[in-house]
Design a protein around this motif. Structure first.
Motif, PDB file in Angstrom:
ATOM      1  N   GLU A  18       0.830  -1.207   0.000  1.00  0.00           N
ATOM      2  CA  GLU A  18       0.000   0.000   0.000  1.00  0.00           C
ATOM      3  C   GLU A  18       0.863   1.255   0.000  1.00  0.00           C
ATOM      4  N   ALA A  19       1.950   1.217   0.746  1.00  0.00           N
ATOM      5  CA  ALA A  19       2.869   2.358   0.782  1.00  0.00           C
ATOM      6  C   ALA A  19       3.517   2.576  -0.582  1.00  0.00           C
ATOM      7  N   GLN A  20       3.899   1.477  -1.247  1.00  0.00           N
ATOM      8  CA  GLN A  20       4.485   1.572  -2.583  1.00  0.00           C
ATOM      9  C   GLN A  20       3.482   2.135  -3.582  1.00  0.00           C
ATOM     10  N   ASN A  21       2.230   1.678  -3.476  1.00  0.00           N
ATOM     11  CA  ASN A  21       1.182   2.176  -4.377  1.00  0.00           C
ATOM     12  C   ASN A  21       0.943   3.662  -4.182  1.00  0.00           C
ATOM     13  N   ASN A  22       0.923   4.098  -2.922  1.00  0.00           N
ATOM     14  CA  ASN A  22       0.725   5.524  -2.638  1.00  0.00           C
ATOM     15  C   ASN A  22       1.870   6.353  -3.202  1.00  0.00           C
ATOM     16  N   THR A  23       3.078   5.810  -3.104  1.00  0.00           N
ATOM     17  CA  THR A  23       4.238   6.510  -3.644  1.00  0.00           C
ATOM     18  C   THR A  23       4.141   6.623  -5.162  1.00  0.00           C
ATOM     19  N   LEU A  24       3.784   5.513  -5.811  1.00  0.00           N
ATOM     20  CA  LEU A  24       3.624   5.522  -7.265  1.00  0.00           C
ATOM     21  C   LEU A  24       2.523   6.473  -7.705  1.00  0.00           C
ATOM     22  N   PHE A  25       1.428   6.480  -6.950  1.00  0.00           N
ATOM     23  CA  PHE A  25       0.298   7.356  -7.275  1.00  0.00           C
ATOM     24  C   PHE A  25       0.711   8.825  -7.173  1.00  0.00           C
ATOM     25  N   GLN A  26       1.428   9.167  -6.120  1.00  0.00           N
ATOM     26  CA  GLN A  26       1.887  10.546  -5.948  1.00  0.00           C
ATOM     27  C   GLN A  26       2.907  10.926  -7.016  1.00  0.00           C
ATOM     28  N   GLU A  27       3.787   9.993  -7.376  1.00  0.00           N
ATOM     29  CA  GLU A  27       4.746  10.250  -8.454  1.00  0.00           C
ATOM     30  C   GLU A  27       4.014  10.500  -9.767  1.00  0.00           C
ATOM     31  N   GLY A  28       2.962   9.727  -9.994  1.00  0.00           N
ATOM     32  CA  GLY A  28       2.153   9.927 -11.193  1.00  0.00           C
ATOM     33  C   GLY A  28       1.507  11.300 -11.200  1.00  0.00           C
ATOM     34  N   ASN A  29       0.985  11.730 -10.061  1.00  0.00           N
ATOM     35  CA  ASN A  29       0.370  13.056  -9.962  1.00  0.00           C
ATOM     36  C   ASN A  29       1.391  14.159 -10.231  1.00  0.00           C
ATOM     37  N   THR A  30       2.604  13.972  -9.722  1.00  0.00           N
ATOM     38  CA  THR A  30       3.666  14.964  -9.936  1.00  0.00           C
ATOM     39  C   THR A  30       4.009  15.065 -11.419  1.00  0.00           C
ATOM     40  N   LEU A  31       4.160  13.912 -12.061  1.00  0.00           N
ATOM     41  CA  LEU A  31       4.463  13.897 -13.494  1.00  0.00           C
ATOM     42  C   LEU A  31       3.322  14.518 -14.306  1.00  0.00           C
ATOM     43  N   TYR A  32       2.080  14.245 -13.892  1.00  0.00           N
ATOM     44  CA  TYR A  32       0.919  14.830 -14.579  1.00  0.00           C
ATOM     45  C   TYR A  32       0.952  16.351 -14.482  1.00  0.00           C
ATOM     46  N   ASN A  33       1.217  16.862 -13.296  1.00  0.00           N
ATOM     47  CA  ASN A  33       1.268  18.315 -13.092  1.00  0.00           C
ATOM     48  C   ASN A  33       2.410  18.961 -13.861  1.00  0.00           C
ATOM     49  N   GLU A  34       3.444  18.170 -14.170  1.00  0.00           N
ATOM     50  CA  GLU A  34       4.574  18.680 -14.949  1.00  0.00           C
ATOM     51  C   GLU A  34       4.320  18.555 -16.449  1.00  0.00           C
ATOM     52  N   ASP A  42       2.268   5.601 -16.981  1.00  0.00           N
ATOM     53  CA  ASP A  42       3.078   4.437 -16.585  1.00  0.00           C
ATOM     54  C   ASP A  42       3.027   4.217 -15.078  1.00  0.00           C
ATOM     55  N   LYS A  43       3.077   5.294 -14.316  1.00  0.00           N
ATOM     56  CA  LYS A  43       3.026   5.181 -12.853  1.00  0.00           C
ATOM     57  C   LYS A  43       1.646   4.690 -12.394  1.00  0.00           C
ATOM     58  N   TYR A  44       0.605   5.261 -12.979  1.00  0.00           N
ATOM     59  CA  TYR A  44      -0.754   4.845 -12.607  1.00  0.00           C
ATOM     60  C   TYR A  44      -1.004   3.376 -12.972  1.00  0.00           C
ATOM     61  N   MET A  45      -0.496   2.961 -14.138  1.00  0.00           N
ATOM     62  CA  MET A  45      -0.676   1.573 -14.562  1.00  0.00           C
ATOM     63  C   MET A  45       0.087   0.610 -13.657  1.00  0.00           C
ATOM     64  N   ALA A  46       1.217   1.070 -13.142  1.00  0.00           N
ATOM     65  CA  ALA A  46       1.981   0.238 -12.202  1.00  0.00           C
ATOM     66  C   ALA A  46       1.168  -0.020 -10.937  1.00  0.00           C
ATOM     67  N   VAL A  47       0.419   0.992 -10.505  1.00  0.00           N
ATOM     68  CA  VAL A  47      -0.472   0.821  -9.345  1.00  0.00           C
ATOM     69  C   VAL A  47      -1.598  -0.148  -9.703  1.00  0.00           C
ATOM     70  N   LEU A  48      -2.155   0.021 -10.888  1.00  0.00           N
ATOM     71  CA  LEU A  48      -3.279  -0.806 -11.327  1.00  0.00           C
ATOM     72  C   LEU A  48      -2.877  -2.280 -11.436  1.00  0.00           C
ATOM     73  N   GLU A  49      -1.650  -2.523 -11.847  1.00  0.00           N
ATOM     74  CA  GLU A  49      -1.180  -3.894 -12.018  1.00  0.00           C
ATOM     75  C   GLU A  49      -1.027  -4.645 -10.695  1.00  0.00           C
ATOM     76  N   THR A  50      -1.001  -3.916  -9.581  1.00  0.00           N
ATOM     77  CA  THR A  50      -0.931  -4.565  -8.268  1.00  0.00           C
ATOM     78  C   THR A  50      -2.305  -5.020  -7.787  1.00  0.00           C
ATOM     79  N   GLY A  51      -3.351  -4.667  -8.557  1.00  0.00           N
ATOM     80  CA  GLY A  51      -4.705  -5.063  -8.181  1.00  0.00           C
ATOM     81  C   GLY A  51      -5.473  -4.008  -7.431  1.00  0.00           C
ATOM     82  N   ARG A  52      -4.894  -2.835  -7.290  1.00  0.00           N
ATOM     83  CA  ARG A  52      -5.592  -1.750  -6.604  1.00  0.00           C
ATOM     84  C   ARG A  52      -6.508  -1.025  -7.588  1.00  0.00           C
ATOM     85  N   HIS A  53      -7.761  -0.865  -7.211  1.00  0.00           N
ATOM     86  CA  HIS A  53      -8.736  -0.169  -8.050  1.00  0.00           C
ATOM     87  C   HIS A  53      -9.395   0.937  -7.230  1.00  0.00           C
ATOM     88  N   SER A  54      -9.473   2.131  -7.790  1.00  0.00           N
ATOM     89  CA  SER A  54     -10.148   3.232  -7.114  1.00  0.00           C
ATOM     90  C   SER A  54     -10.634   4.223  -8.163  1.00  0.00           C
TER      91      SER A  54
END
Length: 253
Positions: A18-34, A42-54
């Motif tokens: 869960e901590a790794q997913n949160n980190t990936l999600f935040q990294e994805g948000n940072t890249l999106y804002n940039e 790629d970051k969001y899909m990495a979260v999705l591949e772990t089975g997390r859905h939201s």
């Protein structure tokens, strides 16, 4: 003791994931804002591949694909976000913008008459809410029947009797609507066309006559499956067979 240790290990692994997913999600948000939308995906899909859905994850995926003008993926992920968070204004607004990128103009043919009324009433609540209402009404009916039998005053018995009849009728209606909602949800199998252009056939084979063509981003209802073909229906009532590879089912998580 071994069971407790195993449980602790599972909890630690889950917390780490869960901590790794949160980190990936935040990294994805940072890249999106940039403005780095492909990297954010790629970051969001990495979260999705772990089975997390939201809904938040699908919403951000939809936004990133929209920025890249990826018609089908943006609509697909907005629709999935809406499944998890119905009637969300932000998701609905962005979905409408994404739908404006589609080519196919399909007119919706609404239901009319009594069937439309029943469907509108049925869709007022979810199946779970109708089921809960049924349980509450059943409990209230039992209480009212007991009050009727154990009341001595005629006025109280009359009120309890009338109330129990009203409750019983309401119970039957709620139960019928619950089953109807279940059937509606069961038949509801939406999908998004991902092929840039897809031929829709009259029958489930390549030799069949072409009925019409669809383009990426169009939403369809899947009615049946025969091998690698899906029978679909459009909002205007047209039906046909499309290759399973050309669409993605929305309710598959």
């Amino acid at each position: 003791m071994k069971g407790l240790v195993y449980m602790l290990i599972v909890l630690l692994c889950f917390s780490k994931l869960e901590a790794q997913n949160n980190t990936l999600f935040q990294e994805g948000n940072t890249l999106y804002n940039e403005g780095k939308y492909a990297e954010a995906i790629d970051k969001y899909m990495a979260v999705l591949e772990t089975g997390r859905h939201s809904s938040e994850l699908y919403y951000n995926l939809g936004n990133a694909h929209y920025k890249l003008n990826n018609v089908a993926p943006s609509i697909y992920y907005f629709e999935k976000a809406l499944l998890l968070k119905p009637e969300d204004d932000d998701i609905e607004n962005n979905l409408s913008y994404a739908n404006n990128m589609t080519i196919d103009a399909i007119d919706y043919v609404p239901e009319v008459g009594f069937s439309r009324l029943i469907k509108n009433v049925t869709n007022t609540f979810s199946f779970d809410n109708w089921a809960k209402m049924t349980v509450v009404l059943a409990f209230a009916y039992v209480i009212l029947v007991l009050l009727y039998y154990f009341s001595y005053a005629s006025a109280k018995k009359r009120i309890a009797f009338i109330s129990s009849i009203v409750c019983l009728v309401s119970l039957c209606i709620a139960l019928a609507l619950a089953f109807n909602k279940y059937e509606i949800d069961k038949k509801d199998n939406p999908a998004i066309v991902f092929a840039q252009e897809s031929q829709v056939k009259a029958e489930p084979n390549l030799r069949s006559e072409e009925s019409f063509r669809l383009h990426e981003g169009t939403k369809v209802q899947v009615l049946d499956t025969v091998k690698n073909w899906k029978k679909i229906r459009l909002l205007d009532g047209k039906t046909g067979w499309i290759s399973s590879e050309d669409i993605k089912i929305l309710k598959e998580f």
